[in-house]
Design an enzyme around this catalytic site. Structure first.
Site, PDB file in Angstrom:
ATOM      1  N   SER A   1     -14.777   9.357  28.038  1.00 25.68           N
ATOM      2  CA  SER A   1     -13.459   9.149  27.439  1.00 25.68           C
ATOM      3  C   SER A   1     -12.979   7.762  27.823  1.00 25.68           C
ATOM      4  O   SER A   1     -13.400   7.218  28.857  1.00 25.68           O
ATOM      5  CB  SER A   1     -12.482  10.203  28.000  1.00 25.68           C
TER       6      SER A   1
ATOM      7  N   TYR B   1      -7.632  14.052  35.139  1.00 22.16           N
ATOM      8  CA  TYR B   1      -8.606  13.824  34.056  1.00 22.16           C
ATOM      9  C   TYR B   1      -9.271  12.466  34.257  1.00 22.16           C
ATOM     10  O   TYR B   1     -10.475  12.313  34.065  1.00 22.16           O
ATOM     11  CB  TYR B   1      -7.880  13.921  32.720  1.00 22.16           C
TER      12      TYR B   1
HETATM   13  C1  8X3 Z   1      -9.144  11.985  25.638  1.00 18.45           C
HETATM   14  C2  8X3 Z   1      -8.537  10.631  25.540  1.00 18.45           C
HETATM   15  O1  8X3 Z   1      -6.344   9.345  25.692  1.00 18.45           O
HETATM   16  O2  8X3 Z   1      -6.216  11.755  25.995  1.00 18.45           O
HETATM   17  O3  8X3 Z   1     -10.395  11.962  26.226  1.00 18.45           O
HETATM   18  O4  8X3 Z   1      -7.148  10.405  27.713  1.00 18.45           O
HETATM   19  S1  8X3 Z   1      -7.006  10.553  26.274  1.00 18.45           S
END
Ligand code: 8X3
Length: 260
Positions: free
Chosen positions: A141, A154
């Site tokens: 990502s 994340y």
């Molecule tokens: C998802 C992209 O911008 O939500 O992997 O982090 S973001």
């Protein structure tokens, strides 16, 4: 392993980018082992692939479970093996600042995104080395290269997966394994934001509100399929892809009347 029909394992194939990528590869004539936890979804996907040039084999598997990944390997090996592994399984959970971080969310994200890929890669590396021209594609990502507020857990998981992918490319070049990383920005799928917002549909919709044409799962699938369909000596090491309206992680233009 026959060189005639390319064969891939796609994890996270029950929905979103994983599903779309598995489907695209079957359209391209590949034999695809589609792995995921929800067998109903996989069976539906297999039915959708019936008349396509390739073949889709559903395999129930959970990348967070060692025994399940071993069983996945045994199933794939017994049915001819693969030359390509696409680690698409992953996801985000929670959008709280670090001050309010839930450790269980972080553990889930690291287990799914980082260790999930690691389990699959470790298990399949001997097969890919033996093949002689293997490919691993890791879906990370833009969150794996740029931190943002509310993204720390994340970010930590995707930065980890990004780092692991870089090391893997260096380590496996001697074995003629190419390692591709696809780093999407804002992708509107049925489940990504909904999972992240713990099922709150309104908060999930806010993620994309006013954004004209966020990426779709199919957009990302097309790029993943393109990368693995290239002749093997060509390695698209890192592919960053974003919607035009997201010029950077901090610059998301929300000027559309209706959310896309
Ligand atoms: C998802 C992209 O911008 O939500 O992997 O982090 S973001």
């Amino acid at each position: 392993m026959t060189a005639e029909q390319p064969a891939a394992l796609v994890t996270g194939a029950t929905s979103g980018i994983g599903r779309a990528t598995a489907l695209q590869l079957v359209r391209n004539g590949w034999k695809v082992f589609a792995a995921g936890r929800r067998t109903d979804n996989l069976e539906n996907l297999a039915a959708e692939c019936q008349d396509l040039p390739g073949v889709l084999i559903p395999v129930a598997a959970d990348v967070t479970d060692d025994a399940s990944v071993t069983a996945l390997y045994e199933t794939v090996e017994a049915q001819g093996g693969v030359d390509t592994v696409l680690n698409i399984a992953g996801g985000a959970m929670g959008a709280e600042p670090i001050a309010e971080a839930d450790l269980a969310d972080w553990e889930w994200m690291i287990d799914t995104n980082v260790l999930g890929s690691l389990r699959v890669i470790k298990q399949f590396l001997p097969m890919l080395r033996a093949h002689g021209a293997g490919t691993i594609l890791n879906l990370t990502s833009t969150a794996g290269v740029v931190a943002y507020e509310g993204g720390a857990g994340y970010n930590a998981a995707k930065f980890g997966q990004h780092a692991m992918t870089g090391a893997l490319r260096l380590e496996e070049a001697e074995h003629n394994i190419r390692v591709i990383e696809v780093l999407p920005g804002l992708v509107k799928t049925d489940e990504f934001a909904l999972n992240r917002m713990r099922g709150d549909a309104s908060k999930a919709a806010d993620v994309y509100a006013g954004v004209d044409k966020p990426l779709t799962a199919e957009d990302v699938a097309d790029v993943c399929a393109y990368a693995v369909n290239l002749p093997h000596h060509i390695n698209l090491d890192e592919i960053v892809m974003r919607p035009v309206k997201q010029a950077a992680q901090h610059k998301l233009i929300r000027d559309a009347q209706d959310s896309a």
